[in-house]
Write a protein that holds these residues in place. Structure first.
Motif, mmCIF file in Angstrom:
data_model
loop_
_atom_site.group_PDB
_atom_site.id
_atom_site.type_symbol
_atom_site.label_atom_id
_atom_site.label_comp_id
_atom_site.label_asym_id
_atom_site.label_seq_id
_atom_site.Cartn_x
_atom_site.Cartn_y
_atom_site.Cartn_z
ATOM 1 N N LEU A 31 1.353 7.213 -0.499
ATOM 2 C CA LEU A 31 0.203 6.338 -0.397
ATOM 3 C C LEU A 31 -0.582 6.533 -1.684
ATOM 4 C CD1 LEU A 31 1.118 7.130 2.576
ATOM 5 C CD2 LEU A 31 -1.230 6.569 3.237
ATOM 6 N N GLN A 73 -4.751 2.998 6.918
ATOM 7 C CA GLN A 73 -3.460 3.681 6.888
ATOM 8 C C GLN A 73 -3.450 4.906 7.812
ATOM 9 O OE1 GLN A 73 -3.192 3.893 2.497
ATOM 10 N NE2 GLN A 73 -1.348 2.632 2.671
ATOM 11 N N GLY A 114 0.798 -1.224 0.000
ATOM 12 C CA GLY A 114 0.000 0.000 0.000
ATOM 13 C C GLY A 114 0.828 1.270 0.000
ATOM 14 N N TYR A 115 2.149 1.120 0.027
ATOM 15 C CA TYR A 115 3.057 2.273 0.075
ATOM 16 C C TYR A 115 4.098 2.169 -1.034
ATOM 17 C CZ TYR A 115 1.323 2.471 4.902
ATOM 18 O OH TYR A 115 0.523 2.530 6.018
ATOM 19 N N ALA A 125 -5.121 6.183 -0.556
ATOM 20 C CA ALA A 125 -5.200 6.069 0.901
ATOM 21 C C ALA A 125 -6.422 5.264 1.330
ATOM 22 C CB ALA A 125 -5.238 7.460 1.521
#
Lengths: 110, 112
Positions: free
Chosen positions: B78, B85, B63-64, B81
Protein backbone atom coordinates in the motif's frame (compact mmCIF):
# COMPACT_ATOMS: atom_id res chain seq x y z
CA UNK A 1 -18.66 -12.79 -15.62
CA UNK A 2 -19.34 -15.97 -13.71
CA UNK A 3 -21.26 -15.69 -10.49
CA UNK A 4 -21.69 -17.72 -7.31
CA UNK A 5 -24.55 -16.97 -4.93
CA UNK A 6 -25.30 -18.00 -1.37
CA UNK A 7 -27.70 -16.86 1.31
CA UNK A 8 -25.83 -14.74 3.82
CA UNK A 9 -27.08 -16.14 7.13
CA UNK A 10 -28.24 -19.44 8.61
CA UNK A 11 -29.11 -20.30 12.22
CA UNK A 12 -29.56 -23.82 13.53
CA UNK A 13 -29.84 -25.46 16.94
CA UNK A 14 -27.01 -27.58 18.27
CA UNK A 15 -27.52 -31.20 17.26
CA UNK A 16 -29.67 -30.39 14.23
CA UNK A 17 -28.50 -30.70 10.63
CA UNK A 18 -27.40 -27.59 8.73
CA UNK A 19 -27.82 -27.24 4.99
CA UNK A 20 -25.94 -24.45 3.25
CA UNK A 21 -26.89 -23.81 -0.37
CA UNK A 22 -25.02 -22.34 -3.30
CA UNK A 23 -25.90 -21.65 -6.93
CA UNK A 24 -23.46 -20.88 -9.71
CA UNK A 25 -23.67 -19.82 -13.32
CA UNK A 26 -20.56 -21.31 -14.95
CA UNK A 27 -21.65 -24.27 -17.05
CA UNK A 28 -18.02 -25.34 -17.51
CA UNK A 29 -17.33 -25.68 -13.78
CA UNK A 30 -14.92 -28.51 -13.14
CA UNK A 31 -14.47 -28.47 -9.37
CA UNK A 32 -16.71 -27.00 -6.69
CA UNK A 33 -15.45 -26.27 -3.20
CA UNK A 34 -16.55 -25.56 0.31
CA UNK A 35 -14.26 -23.47 2.52
CA UNK A 36 -14.76 -22.68 6.21
CA UNK A 37 -13.61 -19.45 7.85
CA UNK A 38 -13.59 -19.28 11.63
CA UNK A 39 -13.60 -15.83 13.30
CA UNK A 40 -10.39 -13.90 12.69
CA UNK A 41 -8.85 -16.68 10.58
CA UNK A 42 -8.15 -17.49 6.95
CA UNK A 43 -10.16 -19.84 4.78
CA UNK A 44 -9.73 -23.54 5.38
CA UNK A 45 -10.52 -25.98 2.57
CA UNK A 46 -13.26 -28.28 3.88
CA UNK A 47 -14.11 -30.43 0.90
CA UNK A 48 -14.52 -30.34 -2.84
CA UNK A 49 -16.42 -32.27 -5.49
CA UNK A 50 -15.60 -32.98 -9.09
CA UNK A 51 -18.33 -31.95 -11.51
CA UNK A 52 -19.04 -35.49 -12.73
CA UNK A 53 -20.05 -36.57 -9.21
CA UNK A 54 -23.39 -35.88 -7.59
CA UNK A 55 -22.54 -36.67 -3.99
CA UNK A 56 -19.55 -36.82 -1.69
CA UNK A 57 -19.58 -37.76 1.97
CA UNK A 58 -16.86 -37.12 4.51
CA UNK A 59 -17.77 -37.92 8.13
CA UNK A 60 -20.41 -35.33 9.16
CA UNK A 61 -20.22 -33.50 5.83
CA UNK A 62 -22.29 -34.36 2.76
CA UNK A 63 -21.92 -32.43 -0.48
CA UNK A 64 -24.68 -32.68 -3.07
CA UNK A 65 -24.29 -31.39 -6.62
CA UNK A 66 -27.15 -30.89 -9.06
CA UNK A 67 -25.31 -30.00 -12.23
CA UNK A 68 -28.48 -29.47 -14.25
CA UNK A 69 -29.71 -26.78 -11.83
CA UNK A 70 -26.17 -25.59 -11.04
CA UNK A 71 -26.89 -26.07 -7.34
CA UNK A 72 -24.42 -27.18 -4.68
CA UNK A 73 -25.22 -27.86 -1.05
CA UNK A 74 -23.26 -28.68 2.09
CA UNK A 75 -25.01 -30.65 4.81
CA UNK A 76 -23.47 -30.76 8.28
CA UNK A 77 -24.95 -33.49 10.44
CA UNK A 78 -25.22 -33.09 14.22
CA UNK A 79 -24.12 -29.44 14.06
CA UNK A 80 -21.92 -28.35 16.95
CA UNK A 81 -21.00 -24.91 18.31
CA UNK A 82 -17.54 -25.37 16.76
CA UNK A 83 -19.20 -25.39 13.35
CA UNK A 84 -20.15 -21.70 13.76
CA UNK A 85 -18.24 -19.98 10.97
CA UNK A 86 -18.59 -18.46 7.52
CA UNK A 87 -18.84 -21.05 4.75
CA UNK A 88 -17.75 -20.10 1.25
CA UNK A 89 -18.76 -21.91 -1.89
CA UNK A 90 -16.32 -21.61 -4.81
CA UNK A 91 -16.06 -22.97 -8.31
CA UNK A 92 -13.40 -23.26 -10.97
CA UNK A 93 -13.42 -24.11 -14.64
CA UNK A 94 -9.79 -25.21 -14.16
CA UNK A 95 -8.77 -22.42 -16.46
CA UNK A 96 -8.37 -18.85 -15.37
CA UNK A 97 -11.44 -18.45 -13.21
CA UNK A 98 -11.76 -19.32 -9.54
CA UNK A 99 -14.90 -17.67 -8.20
CA UNK A 100 -16.03 -17.39 -4.58
CA UNK A 101 -19.52 -16.84 -3.28
CA UNK A 102 -20.20 -14.15 -0.66
CA UNK A 103 -20.17 -16.63 2.22
CA UNK A 104 -22.92 -17.92 4.53
CA UNK A 105 -22.57 -17.12 8.21
CA UNK A 106 -23.69 -20.17 10.19
CA UNK A 107 -24.74 -19.55 13.78
CA UNK A 108 -25.25 -22.56 16.02
CA UNK A 109 -27.60 -21.91 18.94
CA UNK A 110 -27.36 -23.93 22.17
CA UNK B 1 0.37 -30.12 4.18
CA UNK B 2 0.36 -26.85 2.31
CA UNK B 3 1.45 -24.00 4.48
CA UNK B 4 0.78 -20.35 3.67
CA UNK B 5 1.98 -17.83 6.20
CA UNK B 6 1.44 -14.10 6.46
CA UNK B 7 3.89 -11.81 8.20
CA UNK B 8 1.44 -10.21 10.63
CA UNK B 9 -1.95 -11.14 12.07
CA UNK B 10 -2.74 -7.55 13.08
CA UNK B 11 -1.33 -4.26 11.88
CA UNK B 12 -2.12 -0.66 12.77
CA UNK B 13 -0.86 2.09 10.46
CA UNK B 14 -1.43 5.80 9.97
CA UNK B 15 -2.89 7.44 6.85
CA UNK B 16 -0.17 8.09 4.29
CA UNK B 17 2.22 5.40 5.54
CA UNK B 18 3.69 2.84 3.17
CA UNK B 19 2.57 -0.65 4.21
CA UNK B 20 4.04 -4.01 3.26
CA UNK B 21 2.11 -7.25 3.72
CA UNK B 22 4.14 -10.38 3.14
CA UNK B 23 3.00 -13.86 2.23
CA UNK B 24 5.11 -17.01 2.00
CA UNK B 25 4.11 -20.47 0.77
CA UNK B 26 6.17 -23.62 1.11
CA UNK B 27 4.65 -25.84 -1.60
CA UNK B 28 6.40 -24.52 -4.69
CA UNK B 29 3.09 -23.23 -6.03
CA UNK B 30 3.17 -21.25 -9.26
CA UNK B 31 0.29 -18.95 -8.39
CA UNK B 32 -0.27 -16.58 -5.53
CA UNK B 33 -3.16 -14.25 -4.78
CA UNK B 34 -4.07 -11.30 -2.60
CA UNK B 35 -7.68 -10.75 -1.58
CA UNK B 36 -9.37 -8.34 0.75
CA UNK B 37 -12.42 -9.30 2.74
CA UNK B 38 -14.99 -6.80 3.95
CA UNK B 39 -18.33 -7.43 5.66
CA UNK B 40 -21.09 -7.94 3.11
CA UNK B 41 -18.68 -7.83 0.15
CA UNK B 42 -17.13 -11.28 0.38
CA UNK B 43 -13.65 -11.84 -1.05
CA UNK B 44 -12.37 -9.44 -3.67
CA UNK B 45 -9.26 -10.18 -5.70
CA UNK B 46 -6.66 -7.40 -5.63
CA UNK B 47 -3.77 -8.91 -7.59
CA UNK B 48 -2.45 -12.32 -8.50
CA UNK B 49 0.83 -13.67 -9.81
CA UNK B 50 1.31 -16.72 -12.01
CA UNK B 51 5.10 -16.70 -12.01
CA UNK B 52 8.09 -14.92 -10.53
CA UNK B 53 8.09 -11.24 -11.51
CA UNK B 54 4.69 -11.69 -13.22
CA UNK B 55 1.54 -10.05 -11.93
CA UNK B 56 -2.00 -9.48 -13.05
CA UNK B 57 -4.59 -7.03 -11.76
CA UNK B 58 -7.61 -8.46 -10.09
CA UNK B 59 -10.94 -6.75 -9.54
CA UNK B 60 -9.79 -3.94 -7.22
CA UNK B 61 -6.10 -3.11 -7.81
CA UNK B 62 -6.36 0.65 -7.24
CA UNK B 63 -4.20 1.86 -4.39
CA UNK B 64 -2.17 -1.36 -4.28
CA UNK B 65 0.91 -2.82 -5.91
CA UNK B 66 2.59 -6.20 -5.59
CA UNK B 67 6.02 -7.76 -5.83
CA UNK B 68 7.06 -11.34 -6.55
CA UNK B 69 10.84 -11.55 -6.61
CA UNK B 70 10.95 -15.17 -5.42
CA UNK B 71 8.52 -17.99 -6.14
CA UNK B 72 7.60 -18.55 -2.51
CA UNK B 73 6.99 -14.92 -1.57
CA UNK B 74 4.30 -12.49 -2.69
CA UNK B 75 4.14 -9.01 -1.20
CA UNK B 76 1.24 -6.58 -1.21
CA UNK B 77 2.20 -2.91 -0.97
CA UNK B 78 0.00 0.00 0.00
CA UNK B 79 1.99 2.98 -1.28
CA UNK B 80 0.08 5.51 0.82
CA UNK B 81 -2.39 3.89 3.18
CA UNK B 82 -5.87 5.34 3.44
CA UNK B 83 -8.67 4.67 5.93
CA UNK B 84 -10.73 2.88 3.26
CA UNK B 85 -8.00 0.26 3.09
CA UNK B 86 -8.83 -0.90 6.60
CA UNK B 87 -9.74 -4.52 5.97
CA UNK B 88 -8.83 -8.17 6.36
CA UNK B 89 -6.20 -9.18 3.80
CA UNK B 90 -5.96 -12.81 2.74
CA UNK B 91 -3.16 -14.42 0.78
CA UNK B 92 -3.61 -17.69 -1.12
CA UNK B 93 -1.56 -19.93 -3.36
CA UNK B 94 -2.38 -22.66 -5.89
CA UNK B 95 -0.35 -25.09 -7.98
CA UNK B 96 -1.88 -23.83 -11.21
CA UNK B 97 -4.43 -21.26 -12.32
CA UNK B 98 -7.92 -22.51 -11.58
CA UNK B 99 -6.62 -25.16 -9.19
CA UNK B 100 -7.39 -25.45 -5.47
CA UNK B 101 -6.43 -22.36 -3.52
CA UNK B 102 -4.87 -22.60 -0.06
CA UNK B 103 -5.13 -19.66 2.28
CA UNK B 104 -2.99 -18.01 4.92
CA UNK B 105 -4.41 -16.93 8.31
CA UNK B 106 -5.08 -13.35 7.19
CA UNK B 107 -3.81 -9.93 8.25
CA UNK B 108 -6.25 -7.54 9.83
CA UNK B 109 -5.11 -4.02 8.90
CA UNK B 110 -6.40 -0.91 10.61
CA UNK B 111 -5.51 2.45 9.04
CA UNK B 112 -6.03 5.42 11.36
Amino acid sequence: GEDVEQSLFLSVREGDSSVINCTYTDSSSTYLYWYKQEPGAGLQLLTYIFSNMDMKQDQRLTVLLNKKDKHLSLRIADTQTGDSAIYFCAETDYGQNFVFGPGTRLSVLP
Amino acid sequence: DVKVTQSSRYLVKRTGEKVFLECVQDMDHENMFWYRQDPGLGLRLIYFSYDVKMKEKGDIPEGYSVSREKKERFSLILESASTNQTSMYLCASSPGLGETQYFGPGTRLLVL
